[in-house]
Write a protein that holds these residues in place. Structure first.
Motif, mmCIF file in Angstrom:
data_model
loop_
_atom_site.group_PDB
_atom_site.id
_atom_site.type_symbol
_atom_site.label_atom_id
_atom_site.label_comp_id
_atom_site.label_asym_id
_atom_site.label_seq_id
_atom_site.Cartn_x
_atom_site.Cartn_y
_atom_site.Cartn_z
ATOM 1 N N ARG A 1 9.282 -11.046 -12.651
ATOM 2 C CA ARG A 1 8.546 -10.335 -11.601
ATOM 3 C C ARG A 1 7.153 -10.951 -11.470
ATOM 4 O O ARG A 1 6.430 -11.037 -12.460
ATOM 5 C CB ARG A 1 8.448 -8.850 -11.926
ATOM 6 N N VAL A 2 6.795 -11.358 -10.268
ATOM 7 C CA VAL A 2 5.509 -12.024 -10.066
ATOM 8 C C VAL A 2 4.804 -11.463 -8.837
ATOM 9 O O VAL A 2 5.416 -10.857 -7.945
ATOM 10 C CB VAL A 2 5.676 -13.554 -9.901
ATOM 11 N N MET A 3 3.498 -11.697 -8.794
ATOM 12 C CA MET A 3 2.672 -11.393 -7.632
ATOM 13 C C MET A 3 2.270 -12.708 -6.982
ATOM 14 O O MET A 3 1.772 -13.613 -7.661
ATOM 15 C CB MET A 3 1.409 -10.629 -8.068
ATOM 16 N N LEU A 4 2.492 -12.837 -5.674
ATOM 17 C CA LEU A 4 2.021 -13.990 -4.917
ATOM 18 C C LEU A 4 0.831 -13.555 -4.085
ATOM 19 O O LEU A 4 0.950 -12.681 -3.226
ATOM 20 C CB LEU A 4 3.126 -14.545 -4.017
ATOM 21 N N LYS A 5 -0.312 -14.155 -4.339
ATOM 22 C CA LYS A 5 -1.535 -13.847 -3.578
ATOM 23 C C LYS A 5 -1.883 -15.042 -2.706
ATOM 24 O O LYS A 5 -2.026 -16.164 -3.200
ATOM 25 C CB LYS A 5 -2.700 -13.546 -4.543
ATOM 26 N N ILE A 6 -1.986 -14.813 -1.403
ATOM 27 C CA ILE A 6 -2.401 -15.871 -0.503
ATOM 28 C C ILE A 6 -3.507 -15.350 0.409
ATOM 29 O O ILE A 6 -3.647 -14.145 0.627
ATOM 30 C CB ILE A 6 -1.230 -16.411 0.347
ATOM 31 N N SER A 7 -4.292 -16.268 0.939
ATOM 32 C CA SER A 7 -5.372 -15.870 1.833
ATOM 33 C C SER A 7 -4.838 -15.680 3.242
ATOM 34 O O SER A 7 -3.776 -16.211 3.613
ATOM 35 C CB SER A 7 -6.462 -16.955 1.844
ATOM 36 N N GLY A 8 -5.573 -14.944 4.045
ATOM 37 C CA GLY A 8 -5.203 -14.821 5.441
ATOM 38 C C GLY A 8 -5.289 -16.158 6.156
ATOM 39 O O GLY A 8 -4.483 -16.463 7.034
ATOM 40 N N CYS B 1 6.192 -9.518 -5.459
ATOM 41 C CA CYS B 1 5.192 -8.728 -4.734
ATOM 42 C C CYS B 1 4.276 -9.723 -4.026
ATOM 43 O O CYS B 1 4.095 -10.847 -4.484
ATOM 44 C CB CYS B 1 4.315 -7.902 -5.658
ATOM 45 N N MET B 2 3.677 -9.292 -2.940
ATOM 46 C CA MET B 2 2.726 -10.147 -2.240
ATOM 47 C C MET B 2 1.485 -9.360 -1.840
ATOM 48 O O MET B 2 1.563 -8.164 -1.553
ATOM 49 C CB MET B 2 3.345 -10.747 -0.972
ATOM 50 N N VAL B 3 0.350 -10.050 -1.834
ATOM 51 C CA VAL B 3 -0.865 -9.539 -1.217
ATOM 52 C C VAL B 3 -1.416 -10.677 -0.355
ATOM 53 O O VAL B 3 -1.537 -11.813 -0.819
ATOM 54 C CB VAL B 3 -1.918 -9.101 -2.254
ATOM 55 N N ILE B 4 -1.708 -10.367 0.899
ATOM 56 C CA ILE B 4 -2.221 -11.363 1.841
ATOM 57 C C ILE B 4 -3.598 -10.922 2.316
ATOM 58 O O ILE B 4 -3.794 -9.765 2.690
ATOM 59 C CB ILE B 4 -1.280 -11.513 3.054
ATOM 60 N N MET C 1 -9.436 -4.521 5.970
ATOM 61 C CA MET C 1 -8.187 -3.964 5.429
ATOM 62 C C MET C 1 -7.127 -3.865 6.514
ATOM 63 O O MET C 1 -5.945 -4.170 6.279
ATOM 64 C CB MET C 1 -8.442 -2.571 4.838
ATOM 65 N N LEU C 2 -7.527 -3.456 7.709
ATOM 66 C CA LEU C 2 -6.565 -3.348 8.813
ATOM 67 C C LEU C 2 -6.027 -4.729 9.196
ATOM 68 O O LEU C 2 -4.858 -4.860 9.575
ATOM 69 C CB LEU C 2 -7.227 -2.668 10.017
ATOM 70 N N ALA C 3 -6.868 -5.748 9.072
ATOM 71 C CA ALA C 3 -6.411 -7.117 9.343
ATOM 72 C C ALA C 3 -5.300 -7.524 8.375
ATOM 73 O O ALA C 3 -4.342 -8.201 8.763
ATOM 74 C CB ALA C 3 -7.581 -8.094 9.259
ATOM 75 N N THR C 4 -5.401 -7.095 7.120
ATOM 76 C CA THR C 4 -4.360 -7.448 6.147
ATOM 77 C C THR C 4 -3.029 -6.784 6.503
ATOM 78 O O THR C 4 -1.965 -7.324 6.193
ATOM 79 C CB THR C 4 -4.741 -7.054 4.709
ATOM 80 N N VAL C 5 -3.079 -5.618 7.138
ATOM 81 C CA VAL C 5 -1.839 -4.948 7.552
ATOM 82 C C VAL C 5 -1.149 -5.769 8.631
ATOM 83 O O VAL C 5 0.080 -5.945 8.602
ATOM 84 C CB VAL C 5 -2.123 -3.517 8.053
ATOM 85 N N MET C 6 -1.902 -6.303 9.565
ATOM 86 C CA MET C 6 -1.329 -7.147 10.609
ATOM 87 C C MET C 6 -0.643 -8.373 9.995
ATOM 88 O O MET C 6 0.471 -8.732 10.374
ATOM 89 C CB MET C 6 -2.415 -7.573 11.592
#
Length: 244
Positions: free
Chosen positions: A14-21, A55-58, A84-89
């Motif tokens: 199980r990993v988290m992938l973090k990328i920038s917008g 999992c991902m966070v963008i 934060m709203l931009a990350t939802v998009m």
């Protein structure tokens, strides 16, 4: 400071992938570039097929960055909520790209918006992972003054991820900017404390401290390298491992 080619593969469940917008905007200066979103979805798909829970966070910097808004005179809390709203998009765009490949995916928002995303409930999120669904955590931590780096580290800790994979434009952590300095040296491994002391810019200080406190390694690699994400899981590629 040697290359990690040929290193013994580390098995992750199980990993988290973090990328920038910014990673989603391709060669554009702003917004979303659908072919780039689809390419990143391909990278996620290749790892998902290995049976790894993802999992991902963008970030949201391709649309709006709270700090920049604040620097231009906007009230900081308001600017951060806009970020934060931009990350939802971005999360919805990535969800669409993943579902086009037949991957079951859930966007989970730290700010309630039930029509477009699930609210964050830890046990439900863990269950999604157990069912091999890709989770995209959106809206940061739900609080201003915290970056998406910190959100990724927090959620990775809550989900019991075994590592954070930080996808960037370079193939690891360097002692100085490799774009500006051709003689920059890449670290094969580096400690959390060294990252903080030398201001190496892997993630913000809060995220690094949280990762250190939870003994959560951070793998920094190039998202622009085709197959790079999968390659690391198979013991190939070039990257930097940040750990205790």
């Amino acid at each position: 400071m040697t290359e990690t080619e040929g290193a013994k593969p580390k098995s992750y469940d199980r990993v988290m992938l973090k990328i920038s917008g910014e990673a989603l905007m391709g060669d554009q200066g702003y917004g979303l570039h659908p072919p780039t979103v689809a390419r990143i979805a391909d990278e996620v798909d290749s790892v998902h097929k290995l049976g790894v829970e993802i999992c991902m966070v963008i970030g949201g910097g391709n649309i709006f960055r709270g700090l920049q808004g604040s620097a231009q005179g906007m009230e900081r809390t308001t600017a951060d909520y806009m970020g934060m709203l931009a990350t939802v998009m971005n999360a919805l765009a990535m969800q669409s790209a993943l579902e086009a490949k037949g991957i079951h995916c859930r966007v989970i928002s730290a700010i309630r918006m039930d029509e477009v995303a699930e609210p964050y409930i830890r046990r439900r999120a863990v269950r999604h992972l157990e069912k091999k669904r890709v989770i995209i955590f959106a809206a940061g931590t739900g609080n201003p003054y915290f970056t998406t780096d910190t959100a990724a580290t927090l959620r990775a800790s809550e989900m019991n991820c075994e590592a954070i994979f930080k996808g960037t434009k370079v193939d690891g952590v360097y002692d100085k900017d490799p774009v500006k300095f051709p003689d920059a040296k890449r670290y094969e491994t580096v400690s959390y404390d060294e990252v903080l002391q030398k201001h190496l810019g892997v993630m913000d200080a809060s995220a690094i401290a949280l990762a250190r406190d939870n003994d959560l390694p951070i793998i920094v690699f190039s998202l622009d390298e085709p197959g790079g994400f999968k390659g690391i899981l198979e013991g190939r590629g070039t990257y930097t491992r940040v750990h205790g």
